[in-house]
Design a protein around this motif. Sequence first.
Motif, PDB file in Angstrom:
ATOM      1  N   ASN A 204       0.825  -1.120   0.113  1.00 43.95           N
ATOM      2  CA  ASN A 204      -0.035   0.129  -0.098  1.00 43.95           C
ATOM      3  C   ASN A 204       1.012   1.327   0.062  1.00 43.95           C
ATOM      4  OD1 ASN A 204      -1.559   1.989   2.548  1.00 43.95           O
ATOM      5  ND2 ASN A 204      -2.523   1.532   0.442  1.00 43.95           N
ATOM      6  N   GLU A 205       1.050   1.834  -1.195  1.00 40.62           N
ATOM      7  CA  GLU A 205       2.239   2.600  -1.226  1.00 40.62           C
ATOM      8  C   GLU A 205       1.954   4.176  -0.465  1.00 40.62           C
ATOM      9  OE1 GLU A 205       3.312   3.463  -5.286  1.00 40.62           O
ATOM     10  OE2 GLU A 205       4.027   1.460  -5.579  1.00 40.62           O
ATOM     11  N   PRO A 206       0.713   4.570  -0.580  1.00 39.26           N
ATOM     12  CA  PRO A 206       0.365   5.740   0.232  1.00 39.26           C
ATOM     13  C   PRO A 206       0.609   5.849   1.774  1.00 39.26           C
ATOM     14  CG  PRO A 206      -1.398   5.076  -1.518  1.00 39.26           C
ATOM     15  CD  PRO A 206      -0.484   4.094  -1.039  1.00 39.26           C
ATOM     16  N   VAL A 207       0.350   4.817   2.332  1.00 41.97           N
ATOM     17  CA  VAL A 207       0.602   4.683   3.664  1.00 41.97           C
ATOM     18  C   VAL A 207       1.609   3.595   4.100  1.00 41.97           C
ATOM     19  CG1 VAL A 207      -0.744   4.348   5.566  1.00 41.97           C
ATOM     20  CG2 VAL A 207      -1.922   5.419   3.540  1.00 41.97           C
ATOM     21  N   GLY A 208       1.225   2.386   3.985  1.00 43.50           N
ATOM     22  CA  GLY A 208       2.154   1.114   4.392  1.00 43.50           C
ATOM     23  C   GLY A 208       3.463   1.303   3.869  1.00 43.50           C
ATOM     24  N   GLY A 209       3.650   1.642   2.650  1.00 49.14           N
ATOM     25  CA  GLY A 209       4.950   1.625   1.992  1.00 49.14           C
ATOM     26  C   GLY A 209       5.748   2.550   2.681  1.00 49.14           C
ATOM     27  N   LEU A 210       5.325   3.577   3.355  1.00 49.26           N
ATOM     28  CA  LEU A 210       6.029   4.738   3.994  1.00 49.26           C
ATOM     29  C   LEU A 210       5.949   4.602   5.599  1.00 49.26           C
ATOM     30  CD1 LEU A 210       5.397   7.779   1.657  1.00 49.26           C
ATOM     31  CD2 LEU A 210       7.637   6.307   1.678  1.00 49.26           C
ATOM     32  N   ASP A 211       5.397   3.597   5.918  1.00 53.31           N
ATOM     33  CA  ASP A 211       5.219   3.453   7.415  1.00 53.31           C
ATOM     34  C   ASP A 211       4.459   4.626   8.092  1.00 53.31           C
ATOM     35  OD1 ASP A 211       6.860   1.423   7.019  1.00 53.31           O
ATOM     36  OD2 ASP A 211       8.529   2.299   7.466  1.00 53.31           O
ATOM     37  N   ARG A 212       3.405   5.176   7.166  1.00 55.62           N
ATOM     38  CA  ARG A 212       2.602   6.164   7.912  1.00 55.62           C
ATOM     39  C   ARG A 212       1.521   6.083   8.767  1.00 55.62           C
ATOM     40  NH1 ARG A 212       1.027   9.511   2.733  1.00 55.62           N
ATOM     41  NH2 ARG A 212       0.645  11.439   4.219  1.00 55.62           N
TER      42      ARG A 212
END
Length: 401
Positions: A204-212
């Motif tokens: 999940n690039e917008p959130v999971g991929g950036l640990d957000r």
Amino acid sequence: MRRRHLLALAPAAALAACTAEDPAGPGSDAGGDPTGGSGGSDGGSSAGPTTEEPDGSAAAPSAAERLLEDLSPRELAGQLVLVGIAAGDEIPPEVLQDHHSGGIFLLQVWESAQQVEDTVRTARELSSAALPPLLAVDQEGGQVRMLRGDAARETASAEELGAEGPDAVAEAYTSIGEDLAARGLQIALSPVADVVDPDLGDSNEPVGGLDRGFGTDPEQVADCVAAAVEALEGQGIGATLKHFPGLGRVEQNTDFSAEGIEDPTTGADDPFLESFRAGIDAGARLVMMSSAIYPRIEPDVPAMFSSAAIEELLRGRLGFDGPVVTDDIGAAEAVADVPVPERATRLLEAGGDAVLTADPSLTGRLVDAIEEWAGLGEEQERRVRESAGRMLALKESLGLL
């Protein structure tokens, strides 16, 4: 830990693959560039008719209500545009002097406290004393920290904080609030309230991929979101919940793609909305809309332009009556095919309040579009005044008026 009643689970549907925000992205959050709100608060109410005192007499109008009556059509329109300023850039004077922008938000990485404070001072000097700017920044922790160096302390990512629990979240967001207040800012464009689909995780690039995100369990994320909002409020900083109704199930980053940004699962009764409800109950001042598409809410329409998402779901079912703002509409690929004027007017038609643009050069065109749209008829004029009233009420609640 406070327990909350979760929303009823929506019927199962195919999940969208998800992506993350690109670390080199142009957006405000507004895409989560790591380099680079009835909220339960007073800022959640719009400047409407005066209320009655217990004895039945009319209460004196608030500062926001008085100002709302005094502003010109262009000043009203300008309050509904927030403009991104990149680190090292000067604020174009016309943004605040001619277009009367409602405020600015800081983009990219600001390493110097002095540079931030100089920009804050300039924004105030360029604005009318009666109409001060709202000053905001993306400061989530982890990779998404616009303030670094001596401008703000380092804090862990939401993923790390979520694993530790609400107490860790509260401690980190207290420090975030302290740092923003020390720099003269009033709004954090955080926390992220999106629940990451556990089947996607880092995909999940917008959130999971950036640990957000704080996690994959709706109730756990809800507790962490509430802790973040309350910690910011404790330092006098308004929180912004994002990205409604959630980016935890989409594939691509809306800043960089118009494909793979559809979430076929999230609906009105989805438990993934519980974190937004918790943040609203905790007093979040603003809610930022996603530019992804949610067919079970309104097919083929980005959430920021969807009356079903804003009026029916966010305001109607979740009870939020504060300012509703967009994710970036200046440089985001998801709205690149939408004519610039419509990026503002479609939000207003859907019941939203203010647009965020990472491209300051669009400010005049956006304000022109809102001013012209308000002149089309009584309904359009009423909508602009309603949204301007919400923005002014927010400013008043933060001590700016």
